[in-house]
Design a protein around this motif. Structure first.
Motif, PDB file in Angstrom:
ATOM      1  N   ASN A  37      70.196  72.851  93.093  1.00 39.96           N
ATOM      2  CA  ASN A  37      68.982  73.555  92.650  1.00 39.96           C
ATOM      3  C   ASN A  37      69.056  75.068  92.785  1.00 39.96           C
ATOM      4  OD1 ASN A  37      67.596  71.066  92.067  1.00 39.96           O
ATOM      5  ND2 ASN A  37      67.342  70.822  94.271  1.00 39.96           N
ATOM      6  N   ALA A  38      70.251  75.616  92.984  1.00 41.58           N
ATOM      7  CA  ALA A  38      70.395  77.070  93.095  1.00 41.58           C
ATOM      8  C   ALA A  38      70.374  77.726  91.716  1.00 41.58           C
ATOM      9  CB  ALA A  38      71.696  77.418  93.806  1.00 41.58           C
ATOM     10  N   LEU A  39      69.758  78.894  91.677  1.00 40.32           N
ATOM     11  CA  LEU A  39      69.765  79.765  90.511  1.00 40.32           C
ATOM     12  C   LEU A  39      70.951  80.709  90.692  1.00 40.32           C
ATOM     13  CD1 LEU A  39      68.333  81.077  88.031  1.00 40.32           C
ATOM     14  CD2 LEU A  39      66.976  82.383  89.679  1.00 40.32           C
ATOM     15  N   ASN A  40      71.774  80.862  89.662  1.00 42.75           N
ATOM     16  CA  ASN A  40      72.957  81.717  89.771  1.00 42.75           C
ATOM     17  C   ASN A  40      72.737  83.032  89.033  1.00 42.75           C
ATOM     18  OD1 ASN A  40      76.221  81.799  88.327  1.00 42.75           O
ATOM     19  ND2 ASN A  40      75.728  82.425  90.389  1.00 42.75           N
ATOM     20  N   ILE A  41      72.750  84.141  89.787  1.00 44.73           N
ATOM     21  CA  ILE A  41      72.701  85.483  89.206  1.00 44.73           C
ATOM     22  C   ILE A  41      73.827  86.281  89.862  1.00 44.73           C
ATOM     23  CG2 ILE A  41      71.352  87.563  88.788  1.00 44.73           C
ATOM     24  CD1 ILE A  41      68.812  85.936  89.139  1.00 44.73           C
ATOM     25  N   ASN A  42      74.835  86.623  89.085  1.00 44.97           N
ATOM     26  CA  ASN A  42      76.048  87.275  89.567  1.00 44.97           C
ATOM     27  C   ASN A  42      75.783  88.732  89.953  1.00 44.97           C
ATOM     28  OD1 ASN A  42      78.592  88.380  89.919  1.00 44.97           O
ATOM     29  ND2 ASN A  42      79.386  87.720  87.945  1.00 44.97           N
ATOM     30  N   ILE A  43      75.961  89.050  91.238  1.00 41.70           N
ATOM     31  CA  ILE A  43      75.721  90.417  91.719  1.00 41.70           C
ATOM     32  C   ILE A  43      76.701  91.416  91.113  1.00 41.70           C
ATOM     33  CG2 ILE A  43      77.154  90.210  93.790  1.00 41.70           C
ATOM     34  CD1 ILE A  43      74.966  91.920  95.244  1.00 41.70           C
ATOM     35  N   PHE A  44      77.865  90.956  90.672  1.00 40.29           N
ATOM     36  CA  PHE A  44      78.855  91.863  90.088  1.00 40.29           C
ATOM     37  C   PHE A  44      78.467  92.346  88.693  1.00 40.29           C
ATOM     38  CE2 PHE A  44      82.309  89.826  92.900  1.00 40.29           C
ATOM     39  CZ  PHE A  44      82.132  90.781  93.872  1.00 40.29           C
ATOM     40  N   LYS A  45      77.363  91.877  88.150  1.00 40.36           N
ATOM     41  CA  LYS A  45      76.914  92.325  86.825  1.00 40.36           C
ATOM     42  C   LYS A  45      76.274  93.710  86.869  1.00 40.36           C
ATOM     43  CE  LYS A  45      76.127  87.944  84.470  1.00 40.36           C
ATOM     44  NZ  LYS A  45      75.086  87.108  83.841  1.00 40.36           N
ATOM     45  N   GLY A  46      76.156  94.296  88.043  1.00 41.80           N
ATOM     46  CA  GLY A  46      75.618  95.647  88.166  1.00 41.80           C
ATOM     47  C   GLY A  46      74.167  95.730  87.726  1.00 41.80           C
ATOM     48  N   GLN A  47      73.897  96.610  86.759  1.00 41.67           N
ATOM     49  CA  GLN A  47      72.520  96.824  86.310  1.00 41.67           C
ATOM     50  C   GLN A  47      71.928  95.548  85.708  1.00 41.67           C
ATOM     51  OE1 GLN A  47      70.821  99.626  87.055  1.00 41.67           O
ATOM     52  NE2 GLN A  47      68.998  98.613  86.281  1.00 41.67           N
ATOM     53  N   GLU A  52      67.919  91.042  85.826  1.00 41.34           N
ATOM     54  CA  GLU A  52      67.605  89.625  86.027  1.00 41.34           C
ATOM     55  C   GLU A  52      66.685  89.443  87.237  1.00 41.34           C
ATOM     56  OE1 GLU A  52      70.532  86.512  85.353  1.00 41.34           O
ATOM     57  OE2 GLU A  52      71.894  88.047  84.569  1.00 41.34           O
ATOM     58  N   LEU A  53      66.904  90.230  88.282  1.00 44.59           N
ATOM     59  CA  LEU A  53      66.019  90.165  89.454  1.00 44.59           C
ATOM     60  C   LEU A  53      64.595  90.568  89.085  1.00 44.59           C
ATOM     61  CD1 LEU A  53      68.127  91.714  92.379  1.00 44.59           C
ATOM     62  CD2 LEU A  53      67.659  89.293  91.937  1.00 44.59           C
ATOM     63  N   GLU A  54      64.458  91.545  88.192  1.00 46.04           N
ATOM     64  CA  GLU A  54      63.131  92.012  87.787  1.00 46.04           C
ATOM     65  C   GLU A  54      62.305  90.912  87.128  1.00 46.04           C
ATOM     66  OE1 GLU A  54      64.088  95.441  85.422  1.00 46.04           O
ATOM     67  OE2 GLU A  54      64.053  96.785  87.161  1.00 46.04           O
ATOM     68  N   GLU A  55      62.973  89.885  86.597  1.00 44.87           N
ATOM     69  CA  GLU A  55      62.273  88.774  85.948  1.00 44.87           C
ATOM     70  C   GLU A  55      61.740  87.752  86.953  1.00 44.87           C
ATOM     71  OE1 GLU A  55      61.767  88.696  82.583  1.00 44.87           O
ATOM     72  OE2 GLU A  55      62.703  90.690  82.630  1.00 44.87           O
ATOM     73  N   GLU A  77      69.331  93.319 100.299  1.00 46.44           N
ATOM     74  CA  GLU A  77      68.936  94.718 100.444  1.00 46.44           C
ATOM     75  C   GLU A  77      68.402  95.264  99.123  1.00 46.44           C
ATOM     76  OE1 GLU A  77      72.055  97.085 102.155  1.00 46.44           O
ATOM     77  OE2 GLU A  77      72.245  95.754 103.888  1.00 46.44           O
ATOM     78  N   ILE A  78      69.077  94.950  98.033  1.00 45.43           N
ATOM     79  CA  ILE A  78      68.625  95.379  96.704  1.00 45.43           C
ATOM     80  C   ILE A  78      67.245  94.791  96.425  1.00 45.43           C
ATOM     81  CG2 ILE A  78      69.041  95.128  94.220  1.00 45.43           C
ATOM     82  CD1 ILE A  78      72.102  95.187  94.944  1.00 45.43           C
ATOM     83  N   MET A  79      67.095  93.511  96.730  1.00 45.56           N
ATOM     84  CA  MET A  79      65.812  92.849  96.488  1.00 45.56           C
ATOM     85  C   MET A  79      64.696  93.489  97.313  1.00 45.56           C
ATOM     86  SD  MET A  79      67.184  88.927  96.245  1.00 45.56           S
ATOM     87  CE  MET A  79      65.651  88.155  95.671  1.00 45.56           C
ATOM     88  N   ASN A  80      64.960  93.796  98.580  1.00 53.07           N
ATOM     89  CA  ASN A  80      63.955  94.458  99.419  1.00 53.07           C
ATOM     90  C   ASN A  80      63.568  95.809  98.836  1.00 53.07           C
ATOM     91  OD1 ASN A  80      65.287  93.205 102.575  1.00 53.07           O
ATOM     92  ND2 ASN A  80      63.742  92.325 101.253  1.00 53.07           N
ATOM     93  N   ASP A  81      64.565  96.559  98.348  1.00 48.80           N
ATOM     94  CA  ASP A  81      64.300  97.861  97.732  1.00 48.80           C
ATOM     95  C   ASP A  81      63.442  97.723  96.480  1.00 48.80           C
ATOM     96  OD1 ASP A  81      65.766  99.115  99.703  1.00 48.80           O
ATOM     97  OD2 ASP A  81      67.555  99.389  98.465  1.00 48.80           O
ATOM     98  N   MET A  82      63.542  96.573  95.817  1.00 48.59           N
ATOM     99  CA  MET A  82      62.783  96.318  94.587  1.00 48.59           C
ATOM    100  C   MET A  82      61.389  95.745  94.867  1.00 48.59           C
ATOM    101  SD  MET A  82      65.790  94.685  92.199  1.00 48.59           S
ATOM    102  CE  MET A  82      64.671  94.350  90.826  1.00 48.59           C
ATOM    103  N   GLY A  83      61.063  95.493  96.122  1.00 48.19           N
ATOM    104  CA  GLY A  83      59.742  95.001  96.449  1.00 48.19           C
ATOM    105  C   GLY A  83      59.652  93.527  96.785  1.00 48.19           C
TER     106      GLY A  83
END
Length: 103
Positions: A37-47, A52-55, A77-83
């Motif tokens: 049940n994991a959602l896969n979003i590759n951190i190496f995709k950069g921007q 994708e996190l914004e969605e 850390e990126i997610m925390n910075d994004m709220g």
């Protein structure tokens, strides 16, 4: 962000009705095995990773993992910075995961 041990991370996830399981490894790594049940979003995709996190719903609790815990720590850390208020990093990552796996 919180770095959680395998046991604590698994227990919190199991008892959380507002959870999202997030795998930030590459698509290839994800295909070689993942936590069900994991959602896969590759951190190496950069921007594109950020887009994708914004969605995602920031009111959810995110349980984030990668292979060993490094990339998922960065993702938290990126997610925390994004709220995102609740992002939990799996210490040791998938390589030390003893729970359910799918291949």
């Amino acid at each position: 962000m919180a770095d959680l041990t395998q046991e604590l991370w698994a227990n919190k996830l199991k008892n959380d009705d507002n959870s999202v399981l997030l795998d930030v490894r590459t698509e290839e790594e994800f295909g070689e095995g993942n936590i069900p049940n994991a959602l896969n979003i590759n951190i190496f995709k950069g921007q594109a990773f950020v887009y994708e996190l914004e969605e995602l719903d920031k009111s959810k609790n995110y349980y984030v993992y990668c292979r060993s815990g490094g990339r998922s720590g960065q993702a938290c850390e990126i997610m925390n910075d994004m709220g995102f208020e609740n992002a939990y990093n799996l210490m040791g990552g998938f390589s030390e995961w003893t729970g359910d796996k799918q291949f």
